[in-house]
Design an enzyme around this catalytic site. Structure first.
Site, PDB file in Angstrom:
ATOM      1  N   HIS A 175      -3.629   6.928   3.528  1.00  0.00           N
ATOM      2  CA  HIS A 175      -3.998   5.686   2.839  1.00  0.00           C
ATOM      3  C   HIS A 175      -5.409   5.288   3.281  1.00  0.00           C
ATOM      4  O   HIS A 175      -5.741   5.329   4.463  1.00  0.00           O
ATOM      5  CB  HIS A 175      -2.986   4.602   3.198  1.00  0.00           C
ATOM      6  CG  HIS A 175      -3.380   3.239   2.746  1.00  0.00           C
ATOM      7  ND1 HIS A 175      -3.852   2.979   1.478  1.00  0.00           N
ATOM      8  CD2 HIS A 175      -3.375   2.035   3.401  1.00  0.00           C
ATOM      9  CE1 HIS A 175      -4.110   1.692   1.366  1.00  0.00           C
ATOM     10  NE2 HIS A 175      -3.837   1.104   2.518  1.00  0.00           N
ATOM     11  N   ASN A 189     -10.222  -0.283   0.006  1.00  0.00           N
ATOM     12  CA  ASN A 189      -8.761  -0.178   0.077  1.00  0.00           C
ATOM     13  C   ASN A 189      -8.179  -0.601  -1.278  1.00  0.00           C
ATOM     14  O   ASN A 189      -8.210  -1.782  -1.629  1.00  0.00           O
ATOM     15  CB  ASN A 189      -8.255  -1.087   1.200  1.00  0.00           C
ATOM     16  CG  ASN A 189      -6.746  -1.069   1.350  1.00  0.00           C
ATOM     17  OD1 ASN A 189      -6.034  -0.519   0.505  1.00  0.00           O
ATOM     18  ND2 ASN A 189      -6.254  -1.684   2.416  1.00  0.00           N
ATOM     19  N   CYS A 200       0.821  -1.236   0.000  1.00  0.00           N
ATOM     20  CA  CYS A 200       0.000   0.000   0.000  1.00  0.00           C
ATOM     21  C   CYS A 200       0.842   1.267   0.000  1.00  0.00           C
ATOM     22  O   CYS A 200       0.333   2.354  -0.276  1.00  0.00           O
ATOM     23  CB  CYS A 200      -0.940  -0.002   1.191  1.00  0.00           C
ATOM     24  SG  CYS A 200      -1.954  -1.478   1.277  1.00  0.00           S
TER      25      CYS A 200
HETATM   26  O1  UT7 Z   1      -3.854  -1.533   3.637  1.00  0.00           O
HETATM   27  C1  UT7 Z   1      -3.224  -1.867   4.830  1.00  0.00           C
HETATM   28  C2  UT7 Z   1      -3.583  -3.202   5.249  1.00  0.00           C
HETATM   29  N1  UT7 Z   1      -4.862  -3.479   5.762  1.00  0.00           N
HETATM   30  C3  UT7 Z   1      -5.437  -2.836   6.798  1.00  0.00           C
HETATM   31  O2  UT7 Z   1      -5.046  -1.797   7.209  1.00  0.00           O
HETATM   32  C4  UT7 Z   1      -6.597  -3.524   7.460  1.00  0.00           C
HETATM   33  C5  UT7 Z   1      -6.424  -3.489   8.954  1.00  0.00           C
HETATM   34  N2  UT7 Z   1      -7.455  -4.196   9.706  1.00  0.00           N
HETATM   35  C6  UT7 Z   1      -8.758  -3.838   9.685  1.00  0.00           C
HETATM   36  O3  UT7 Z   1      -9.174  -2.938   8.973  1.00  0.00           O
HETATM   37  C7  UT7 Z   1      -9.688  -4.555  10.639  1.00  0.00           C
HETATM   38  O4  UT7 Z   1      -8.938  -5.371  11.516  1.00  0.00           O
HETATM   39  C8  UT7 Z   1     -10.767  -5.420   9.947  1.00  0.00           C
HETATM   40  C9  UT7 Z   1     -11.781  -4.516   9.253  1.00  0.00           C
HETATM   41  C10 UT7 Z   1     -10.129  -6.345   8.928  1.00  0.00           C
HETATM   42  C11 UT7 Z   1     -11.524  -6.263  10.960  1.00  0.00           C
HETATM   43  O5  UT7 Z   1     -12.101  -5.399  11.950  1.00  0.00           O
HETATM   44  P1  UT7 Z   1     -11.933  -5.735  13.496  1.00  0.00           P
HETATM   45  O6  UT7 Z   1     -12.676  -4.714  14.237  1.00  0.00           O
HETATM   46  O7  UT7 Z   1     -10.455  -5.879  13.739  1.00  0.00           O
HETATM   47  O8  UT7 Z   1     -12.701  -7.086  13.615  1.00  0.00           O
HETATM   48  P2  UT7 Z   1     -12.166  -8.510  14.122  1.00  0.00           P
HETATM   49  O9  UT7 Z   1     -11.235  -9.098  13.125  1.00  0.00           O
HETATM   50  O10 UT7 Z   1     -11.693  -8.356  15.535  1.00  0.00           O
HETATM   51  O11 UT7 Z   1     -13.479  -9.349  14.125  1.00  0.00           O
HETATM   52  C12 UT7 Z   1     -14.558  -9.091  15.044  1.00  0.00           C
HETATM   53  C13 UT7 Z   1     -15.680 -10.064  14.766  1.00  0.00           C
HETATM   54  C14 UT7 Z   1     -15.229 -11.510  14.676  1.00  0.00           C
HETATM   55  O12 UT7 Z   1     -16.236 -12.318  15.236  1.00  0.00           O
HETATM   56  P3  UT7 Z   1     -16.073 -12.920  16.725  1.00  0.00           P
HETATM   57  O13 UT7 Z   1     -14.815 -13.738  16.668  1.00  0.00           O
HETATM   58  O14 UT7 Z   1     -15.958 -11.718  17.609  1.00  0.00           O
HETATM   59  O15 UT7 Z   1     -17.323 -13.709  16.902  1.00  0.00           O
HETATM   60  C15 UT7 Z   1     -15.158 -11.776  13.193  1.00  0.00           C
HETATM   61  O16 UT7 Z   1     -15.357 -13.127  12.868  1.00  0.00           O
HETATM   62  O17 UT7 Z   1     -16.289  -9.754  13.501  1.00  0.00           O
HETATM   63  C16 UT7 Z   1     -16.317 -10.937  12.702  1.00  0.00           C
HETATM   64  N3  UT7 Z   1     -16.172 -10.532  11.299  1.00  0.00           N
HETATM   65  C17 UT7 Z   1     -17.202 -10.193  10.529  1.00  0.00           C
HETATM   66  N4  UT7 Z   1     -18.519 -10.123  10.771  1.00  0.00           N
HETATM   67  C18 UT7 Z   1     -19.330  -9.725   9.764  1.00  0.00           C
HETATM   68  C19 UT7 Z   1     -15.027 -10.428  10.575  1.00  0.00           C
HETATM   69  N5  UT7 Z   1     -15.317 -10.015   9.331  1.00  0.00           N
HETATM   70  C20 UT7 Z   1     -16.660  -9.868   9.270  1.00  0.00           C
HETATM   71  C21 UT7 Z   1     -17.551  -9.469   8.269  1.00  0.00           C
HETATM   72  N6  UT7 Z   1     -18.871  -9.397   8.556  1.00  0.00           N
HETATM   73  N7  UT7 Z   1     -17.127  -9.127   7.032  1.00  0.00           N
END
Ligand code: UT7
Length: 333
Positions: A260, A290, A117
């Site tokens: 970004h 993204n 990125c």
């Molecule tokens: O370009 C540079 C590289 N990329 C980034 O900068 C991305 C960085 N990371 C993020 O943007 C975030 O970590 C995410 C958007 C990917 C995820 O958000 P989060 O708040 O960190 O969520 P999480 O991974 O902690 O997941 C929370 C819950 C989980 O369920 P449980 O385990 O709490 O029951 C996931 O399974 O949300 C669930 N979950 C979803 N639910 C509905 C994960 N993805 C989804 C989804 N829809 N698409």
């Protein structure tokens, strides 16, 4: 002869996006997710997706042509093309060489930069160094991606995040402090975290021809979202602080911050740490998701063409991505 030091000036910007739109409602039909979750956790509402027959070079060429047109620059006058991408048309040759051929920049040296990125800001930094040393006069810096081809469309943790597109800038040599001067670029890496965000397959470790690559779907992006999130916030803050310190500026001096576009919560957290008010922060990720190396140049082009950027504005850009890589740049428009 002008004896003031050579500086880089951004004389043209351009961007290009696929026509096809994939909304959160569309994703609800593909994986177990919903608009409310995607919007509240990321800020993304829709993203653009390349159609069959469209490649990274397709959008890079369009963005480059638009930037050259704005700069009133003939492709034959370009002496360097640097293209940041994590999704090149081929492992080799570089997508930059394909762009060189398509736009007719036959006098340019062309190569790709692999900085995920941060690819555009890494490219901008390289072009700036060539210009300041006198080795190049007119350069084209591009960030371009078709991430949709390496996204696992059954993995809700990643497929909701990414989009396709390209952005470009013409960066030219000039003496003195004219308009659109690139004041500084800073690039950093932290290779200890490479496994937190990567594409395991299709390189020399796990060749595309391996059955393991196919069986374990190693050709898709793998990401530890939570860890990446925390690193992204700290690293982008550090990159911005480096840019501000080098120019003896405070966050308050900045007219527009173009971060970004990965996640609205990351952008808000970085802005808060820098005490940057929301109205000074450019955000368009609700429309495009993204787009990795393309996100900063698409945002810069959109900000300029929509009249958000005014003459004499101080623009700060920052990026973070796989590697990890992180970066910043400051422009006096
Ligand atoms: O370009 C540079 C590289 N990329 C980034 O900068 C991305 C960085 N990371 C993020 O943007 C975030 O970590 C995410 C958007 C990917 C995820 O958000 P989060 O708040 O960190 O969520 P999480 O991974 O902690 O997941 C929370 C819950 C989980 O369920 P449980 O385990 O709490 O029951 C996931 O399974 O949300 C669930 N979950 C979803 N639910 C509905 C994960 N993805 C989804 C989804 N829809 N698409």
């Amino acid at each position: 002869m002008d004896s003031t030091p050579l500086r880089s000036r951004i004389t043209g910007t351009g961007s290009a996006l696929p026509d096809k739109i994939l909304t959160n409602a569309d994703l609800e039909r593909m994986v177990d997710t919903n608009d409310e979750w995607i919007t509240s956790r990321t800020g993304i509402k829709q993203r653009r997706i390349a159609s069959e027959g469209e490649f990274t070079s397709t959008f890079a060429v369009l963005a480059a042509r638009r930037a050259l047109e704005m700069a009133n620059c003939s492709p034959e006058d370009v002496d360097l093309i640097v293209l940041g991408t994590a999704t090149p048309d081929f492992p080799f040759p570089s997508t930059a060489c394909i762009v060189q051929h398509e736009i007719g920049a036959r006098n340019a040296a062309a190569f790709d930069v692999s900085a995920a990125c941060s690819g555009f800001l890494y490219g901008l930094s390289i072009a700036d160094k060539y210009i300041r040393s006198g080795a190049a006069k007119k350069t084209l810096v591009i960030g371009a991606e078709v991430l949709s081809r390496i996204v696992d469309w059954s993995d809700r943790n990643t497929c909701i995040l990414f989009g396709d597109g390209a952005g470009a800038a013409v960066v030219e040599a000039a003496h003195g402090d004219g308009n659109n001067a690139l004041l500084s670029t800073h690039i950093f890496s932290n290779g200890s975290c490479w496994e937190l965000l990567y594409q395991p397959g299709c390189g020399s470790r796990n060749p595309a021809s391996n059955s393991q690559t196919l069986d374990e779907k190693l050709f898709y992006i793998k990401m530890e979202g939570n860890d990446v999130f925390k690193h992204a916030v700290r690293a982008m803050e550090d990159a911005c602080t480096a840019a501000l310190d080098a120019n003896h500026l405070a966050p308050n001096d900045i007219s527009l911050f173009i971060p970004h576009q990965a996640n609205r919560r990351i952008i808000d957290a970085v802005s808060k740490r820098l005490a940057m008010p929301t109205e000074k922060v450019f955000v368009n990720l609700h429309n495009y998701g993204n787009t990795s190396a393309a996100s900063v140049p698409i945002a810069l082009d959109e900000a300029y063409r929509s009249g958000v950027i005014k003459s004499d504005d101080l623009i700060m850009m920052a990026a973070f991505g796989g590697g990890f890589t992180y970066s910043s740049a400051l422009i006096r428009w």
